[in-house]
Design an enzyme around this catalytic site. Structure first.
Site, mmCIF file in Angstrom:
data_model
loop_
_atom_site.group_PDB
_atom_site.id
_atom_site.type_symbol
_atom_site.label_atom_id
_atom_site.label_comp_id
_atom_site.label_asym_id
_atom_site.label_seq_id
_atom_site.Cartn_x
_atom_site.Cartn_y
_atom_site.Cartn_z
ATOM 1 N N CYS A 117 2.025 -30.037 -62.473
ATOM 2 C CA CYS A 117 2.762 -30.633 -61.543
ATOM 3 C C CYS A 117 4.502 -29.859 -61.786
ATOM 4 O O CYS A 117 4.658 -29.963 -60.170
ATOM 5 C CB CYS A 117 2.775 -31.925 -60.937
ATOM 6 S SG CYS A 117 0.668 -32.524 -60.853
ATOM 7 N N HIS A 258 7.825 -33.776 -55.934
ATOM 8 C CA HIS A 258 6.958 -33.594 -56.523
ATOM 9 C C HIS A 258 5.658 -33.804 -55.031
ATOM 10 O O HIS A 258 6.751 -35.945 -55.789
ATOM 11 C CB HIS A 258 6.084 -33.602 -57.435
ATOM 12 C CG HIS A 258 4.426 -33.441 -57.907
ATOM 13 N ND1 HIS A 258 3.192 -32.636 -57.316
ATOM 14 C CD2 HIS A 258 3.816 -34.481 -58.968
ATOM 15 C CE1 HIS A 258 2.339 -32.931 -57.825
ATOM 16 N NE2 HIS A 258 2.902 -34.197 -58.312
ATOM 17 N N ASN A 288 -2.671 -34.767 -53.906
ATOM 18 C CA ASN A 288 -1.120 -34.201 -55.144
ATOM 19 C C ASN A 288 -1.736 -32.416 -55.003
ATOM 20 O O ASN A 288 -3.170 -31.939 -56.124
ATOM 21 C CB ASN A 288 -1.425 -34.677 -56.014
ATOM 22 C CG ASN A 288 -0.930 -34.734 -56.969
ATOM 23 O OD1 ASN A 288 -0.593 -33.556 -57.240
ATOM 24 N ND2 ASN A 288 -0.448 -34.944 -58.251
#
Ligand code: COA
Length: 334
Positions: A117, A258, A288
């Site tokens: 990520c 994020h 996500n």
């Protein structure tokens, strides 16, 4: 003396697959509910790419938009780098090579990096060095994921979290430091490698029947442990980069963390004292999307007309590895 040049974010583009998967859709597959997912994660829906779409297809669409918005042609691009944990192919070729081919770019360096990520911030870090060392003038940087291809749709603790998408930027040059990528910080700690991993099908556990039976090719996660570390690390990261650059949070126009979990974003935003209207939020719509989440969020702000040339962005990410990173930069597109 040679004039200083700085790396600069020239444009943004994204591709968001059209197929919407709601929490109610997932509750028909695993034992979960819209109420549980909303309360624990803030996610209401996510996008899944089509079966015949690979990560490079999403990446190529985002890249075309970013190149056009930078008023460039594919032939102006000097290097193509992709951050992904869901590449088209397990070992080779890299997704970047496929994207370069799709764009008609031949003879330029193209490669992938793996930082989960945090991948997009790792790429900004790399592109800044490549530009400021004068190795390249225009670098195509892409965060792209088809996480639905590495998510275990039988595991309710992970399948509710992830989605697909891509975001791309062109990093070029400027001689105006105020319009540059001011600073990037990247870090890692492999001590926590098992907090978030795909344990199977690599050289540690090569593909075999047992690996596949145990579904080790899919993402496994220690959610609770990750949650606590994420809040602490994401907060500390921002404090450090602001301090290092002698900047206050008031000088930042948008905090773009994020997009993993609304509770993580809210806790970090609150700890840092950013007002809600300055915090990018897309996790409720897209889940996500790992390396794609930050450029997708920048693109959303751009398309809403909220980011303009000179807007100061603070990026902040955390992910498998463990890896983390932050960046302070001005948007230098039109
Ligand atoms: N629906 C319903 N119940 C679920 C569920 C689901 N989708 N997933 C887990 N549960 C259950 C568990 O089985 C457990 O039940 P039990 O108490 O009977 O054992 C209970 O809910 C609590 O599980 P837990 O894992 O402790 O929940 P949590 O509050 O930590 O929330 C996450 C789980 C995954 C939402 C949360 O840990 C999280 O968001 N972590 C960070 C993940 C992340 O961001 N990863 C990427 C970082 S880049």
């Amino acid at each position: 003396m040679e004039k200083l040049i700085y790396a600069s974010l020239k444009s943004i583009g994204a591709y968001i697959p059209s197929k919407i998967v709601t929490n109610d859709d997932l509750s028909k597959i695993v034992d979960t509910s819209d109420e549980w997912i909303t309360k624990r994660t803030g996610i209401k829906e996510r996008r899944f790419a089509e079966k015949n779409e690979a990560t490079s297809d999403l990446a190529t669409k985002a890249a075309k938009l970013a190149i056009a918005r930078a008023n460039l042609k594919p032939s102006d691009i000097d290097a193509i780098i992709v951050a992904t944990i869901s590449p088209d192919y397990f070992c080779m070729p890299s997704t970047a090579c496929v994207v370069a081919h799709n764009l008609g770019i031949i003879g330029k360096p193209a490669f992938d990096i793996s930082a989960a990520c945090s991948g997009f911030i790792y790429l900004i870090y790399l592109a800044k060095s490549l530009i400021e060392s004068r190795a390249h003038k225009n670098i195509l940087v892409i965060g792209a994921e088809k996480l639905s291809s590495i998510t275990d749709m039988q595991d309710r603790s992970t399948c509710i979290l992830f989605g697909d998408g891509a975001g791309a930027v062109v990093i070029g040059t400027t001689d105006d430091k105020n319009l540059s990528i001011l600073d990037v910080n990247c870090a890692s700690n492999g001590q926590y490698q098992d907090f978030l991993m795909t344990p199977g099908c690599g050289s540690r556990n090569p593909t075999n029947d047992k690996v596949l039976q145990e579904r080790l090719q899919f993402i496994k996660m220690k959610g609770n442990e990750i949650f606590k570390l994420a809040v602490k690390t994401l907060t500390q990261d921002v404090v450090e980069i602001l301090e290092k650059n002698a900047l206050s949070k008031d000088s930042i126009d948008f905090f773009i963390p994020h997009q993993a979990n609304l509770r993580i974003i809210s806790a970090v935003g609150e700890a840092l004292g950013f007002p809600k209207e300055k915090i990018a939020l897309t996790v409720q719509k897209y889940g996500n999307t790992s390396a794609a989440s930050i450029p997708m969020a920048i693109n959303e702000l751009y398309e809403e007309g909220r980011i303009k040339q000179g807007s100061k962005l603070l990026l902040d990410a955390f992910g498998g590895g463990l890896t983390w990173g932050s960046a302070i930069l001005a948007f230098n597109g039109q």
